[in-house]
Enzyme design. Sequence first.
Site, PDB file in Angstrom:
ATOM      1  CG  MET A 144      -0.801  51.335 -50.273  1.00  0.00           C
ATOM      2  SD  MET A 144       0.286  52.812 -49.937  1.00  0.00           S
ATOM      3  CE  MET A 144       0.207  52.904 -48.207  1.00  0.00           C
TER       4      MET A 144
ATOM      5  N   GLY B  85       5.286  48.088 -48.334  1.00  0.00           N
ATOM      6  CA  GLY B  85       3.824  47.251 -47.981  1.00  0.00           C
ATOM      7  C   GLY B  85       3.204  48.042 -46.691  1.00  0.00           C
ATOM      8  CB  SER B  86       2.156  50.484 -45.342  1.00  0.00           C
ATOM      9  OG  SER B  86       2.520  50.940 -46.742  1.00  0.00           O
ATOM     10  NE  ARG B  87      -5.731  49.352 -42.535  1.00  0.00           N
ATOM     11  CZ  ARG B  87      -6.390  48.601 -41.449  1.00  0.00           C
ATOM     12  NH1 ARG B  87      -6.009  47.553 -41.443  1.00  0.00           N
ATOM     13  NH2 ARG B  87      -7.200  49.240 -40.696  1.00  0.00           N
TER      14      ARG B  87
END
Length: 253
Positions: A123, A211-213
């Site tokens: 993301m 912001g990440s996953r």
Amino acid sequence: MLGMAGEILDNKGGGDVSWSWPPIHPEGRKYGVIAVAISLAFLLILDWGIIGWPLLALSGGVFAFFRDPERVVPQQDDAIVAPADGLISLISQVEPPAELQIDDGSGRPGLPAGPVTRVSIFMSVFDVHINRAPIGGLISRVVYIPGKFMNADLDKASDENERQHILVERADGLAIGFTQIAGLVARRIVPFVKPGDTVAVGQRVGLIRFGSRVDVYLPAGTEPKVLLGQKVIAGETVLAELGGQKLLEGIAQ
């Protein structure tokens, strides 16, 4: 029990829809208000437009980051939906995290040992960051692990970054594990659920700031229906269907 009410829509034209601005999740409203207040202080009190106007624009970005649009969630029993918006950045064969396998003392089994397909969704700061349940069922465990904040696009972020594992178990015994992973900018994973809650497929279960996953561990013998590099939508894109799946190929163009 947590529920998810909504209008029934189908491919025969059933239902009623109209466009609207996506709402802002309550978790983000305070950040947007703070950003606007700071911007107005520079503009109206200090008369520093060179700083105030960029900050005001950034305030709009903060509100946009926490947008929470409605999603039309597939209801097929064999469907596993994407838990996050973003880019399919990794598809690999791995062992599920130990935290999702070991006996946690609750009396409910974790994921079985053995390699499974892990699908990673990256993301960016421009994606919706509300995460959703890939299947409906009981939240049997939520495990938070502090860690680093390296680029979430890296494979080793699954083992070294701040992360939170969630296990969802259906009444028929099917269990899906997925992991929220903080990235370079993200510094906070916010859960909306706890062990013992019951969720519907596609229901909101948490968010990761900035912001990440998200990693999803598919059941053994189940292959993804998405391709590396594909954009997916949380709660709507069918990530996989239970059972086997032939090789899929696509062309980037």
